[in-house]
Design an enzyme around this catalytic site. Structure first.
Site, short mmCIF file in Angstrom:
data_model
loop_
_atom_site.label_atom_id
_atom_site.label_comp_id
_atom_site.label_asym_id
_atom_site.label_seq_id
_atom_site.Cartn_x
_atom_site.Cartn_y
_atom_site.Cartn_z
N SER A 187 24.84 0.17 -27.10
CA SER A 187 24.29 1.34 -27.80
C SER A 187 23.93 0.94 -29.24
O SER A 187 23.14 0.02 -29.43
CB SER A 187 25.29 2.49 -27.76
OG SER A 187 24.69 3.68 -28.18
N ASP A 406 20.28 5.57 -17.89
CA ASP A 406 20.74 5.90 -19.24
C ASP A 406 20.07 7.18 -19.75
O ASP A 406 18.85 7.23 -19.92
CB ASP A 406 20.41 4.72 -20.19
CG ASP A 406 21.09 4.86 -21.55
OD1 ASP A 406 21.27 6.01 -22.01
OD2 ASP A 406 21.43 3.83 -22.14
N HIS A 445 24.73 5.37 -19.75
CA HIS A 445 24.67 4.78 -21.08
C HIS A 445 25.88 3.86 -21.30
O HIS A 445 26.97 4.34 -21.57
CB HIS A 445 24.64 5.88 -22.14
CG HIS A 445 24.44 5.36 -23.53
ND1 HIS A 445 23.36 4.59 -23.88
CD2 HIS A 445 25.20 5.49 -24.65
CE1 HIS A 445 23.45 4.27 -25.17
NE2 HIS A 445 24.56 4.80 -25.65
#
Ligand SMILES: [Ca+2]
Length: 531
Positions: A187, A406, A445
């Site tokens: 991320s 995601d 994610h």
């Protein structure tokens, strides 16, 4: 060029920190933990150095105890500019437990805190490890108002300063430099990983960039667009959770078989063209099994992404079909970053970084004009440089991965970056010898999702860096209630996992990585020269 110029100016006041030559000669033996507090490094203050015995350790700001092996805990702050306050910690195993390596770990969101859980993972594997708060506290962006140097610290300088300084501290503690250095992040940590790969390619020998939020400027525009597309003018979310789940189920049902295997997973959502209008309620009604016209329109806008109103150019990609809601947790849906917030996510980017106006009205956005202004003013903020020749020259290896479901960072954006790198670096073969991207079908994610989503990217990268064994696949598992119920290979892009035709579809051994057979939108730029 703007980014590099800015960097040179920003560091002009503190050249000494970045020269290892200012440090004393290599000691023959390591320094005792407590004595590290007396270490002098320009522009750095060691706040404490404490030997922590093995057992329970509760990090600051947490109520959750972690069980750790013994380590030396060094707390420090770096001030490369007069406005900088970059806190970081270095955890160093005792010599007999040290694997001889260093690992910098990344952050999440807008950072603002040290990543203790990631440090714990590294320490347990024998690494000396470091993490930084990136120069500010908390996950909002107010720190940037009137503090341009703090924005630079956050954008890329803090991780670099942490890395160079931590290496020196580790050397002092162990009596020698680490043999190899790794960076691991997902991320925002993936953004930091790519920033290191692009700007400071000599910092690390191996870099893991998971679900990287590196296209940070356009992503901020994308979040604003997504929120406006999915909320009424009163700010109410148009698509409720149950309808998000309906969308995911319908999209997966419609597209599951495109990859040749009906297994509940869409291997490549780019090939899925499920039309939400198929779910439109009859006669203007509204019930659990259908969508209203505004809900259909909002979903379509999410899939389409942000386009320039003037030229039609895609400013930021849309979110993939299947990412709407694939689990009960909000982070496994569009909710956390799009639906649930009372106002668009990352609005602070516009208020505090770009316009310096806390009262800026997001409905006044001019997509073309404001994007051009943002990229001109804050270009250093988004590590999107596709030229990785510095990393290649250093002999560094980059392992990227991203979940195809995601719902936060659209995977198409990561694919587009990797394809851009491939083109810039002279083709697929010249890229895959030092940079590979692994797409994880059905993963959300950084983790979670119906697809296999647990894998040891670091072990694969260690083999690549230390033994020259490039990863031809990563074996990923999926678990339900803690029990593994499926394994699959993740393949180096553009390859996909292909079922051999025999054996269990829940066993990785029944699959091989092959070039995609059907035409994909990216074929012209990425498949030439690959197996
Ligand atoms: Ca499938």
């Amino acid at each position: 060029m703007i980014r590099r110029t800015f960097f040179a100016l920003a560091l002009a006041s503190t050249p000494s920190l970045f020269s290892i030559g200012t440090y004393a000669a290599t000691p023959t033996n390591g320094t005792a933990c407590a004595s590290l507090a007396a270490l002098t490094i320009p522009s750095v203050t060691i706040r404490s150095a404490t030997a922590v015995p093995g057992g329970g350790f509760t990090p600051p700001g947490s109520r959750q105890e972690m069980v750790l092996p013994a380590f030396c805990r060094v707390e420090a702050v770096a001030r490369p500019t007069s406005d900088s306050e970059i806190k970081f910690e270095v955890w160093i195993p005792p010599a007999e437990a040290w694997n001889g390596k260093f690992q910098g770990v990344g952050n999440g969101g807008y950072m603002g805190s040290i990543s203790y859980p990631a440090m714990a993972l590294a320490l347990r594997r024998g690494y000396a490890t470091a993490s930084t708060d990136t120069g500010h506290t908390g996950d909002d962006m107010k720190f940037g108002q009137g503090h341009p140097e703090k924005i630079v610290d956050y954008a890329y300088r803090a991780v670099h300063v942490m890395t160079e300084t931590s290496k020196l501290i580790v050397r002092d503690a162990q009596g020698r430099f680490a043999d190899k250095s790794y960076f691991v992040g997902c991320s925002a940590g993936g953004q930091q990983a790519l920033s290191e790969a692009q700007r400071f390619p000599e910092d690390y020998d191996g870099i893991i960039a998971g679900d990287p939020a590196n296209n940070r400027i356009r992503q901020s525009f994308g979040f604003l667009y997504a929120w406006l597309a999915t909320h009424t003018t009163d700010g109410a979310p148009i698509i409720p959770q149950a309808k998000l789940q309906l969308l995911t189920k319908s999209a997966v049902d419609a597209c599951d078989a495109i990859d040749g295997l009906k297994d509940g997973i869409v291997d490549d959502p780019r090939k899925c063209h499920f039309d939400p209008a198929k779910l439109l309620c009859k006669n203007g009604g509204d019930d659990a099994a259908c969508l209203t016209q505004p809900q259909v329109d909002a979903a379509k806008k999410m899939y389409e992404g942000l386009k320039s109103p003037k030229t039609g150019e895609q400013i930021y990609t849309g979110w993939p079909r299947g990412s709407e809601s694939f689990g009960d947790a909000a982070i496994m849906s569009w909710r956390t970053y799009v639906m649930d917030p009372q106002e668009p996510m990352r609005l602070g980017f516009f208020k505090y970084f770009l316009f310096h106006d806390p009262n800026w009205d997001y409905r006044s956005i001019d997509w073309d004009r404001d994007l051009a202004y943002a990229e001109q003013k804050l270009g250093f903020f988004a590590p999107v440089d596709k030229d990785l020749s510095g990393l290649k020259k250093h002999g560094g290896k980059l392992l990227m991965y991203t979940g195809w479901m995601d719902p936060v960072v659209p995977p198409q954006d990561t694919v587009a970056y990797y394809e851009g790198v491939t083109k810039t670096m002279g083709g697929a073969e010249r890229t895959r010898d030092f940079a590979r991207l692994f797409m994880a079908p059905g993963m959300g994610h950084c983790s979670g999702g119906p697809g296999p989503n647990t894998f040891d990217a670091l072990a694969a990268l260690e083999q690549w860096v230390e033994h020259g064994a490039a990863p031809d696949k990563l074996i990923a598992t999926h678990s339900t209630n803690g029990k593994v119920d499926r394994s699959r290979p993740l393949c180096p892009y553009p390859q996909v996992a292909h079922y051999k035709g025999t054996g269990s579809v829940d066993e990785a051994s029944s699959f091989s990585c092959v070039a995609p057979t059907s035409v994909s939108p990216s074929k012209t730029t990425t498949t030439s020269g690959t197996r």
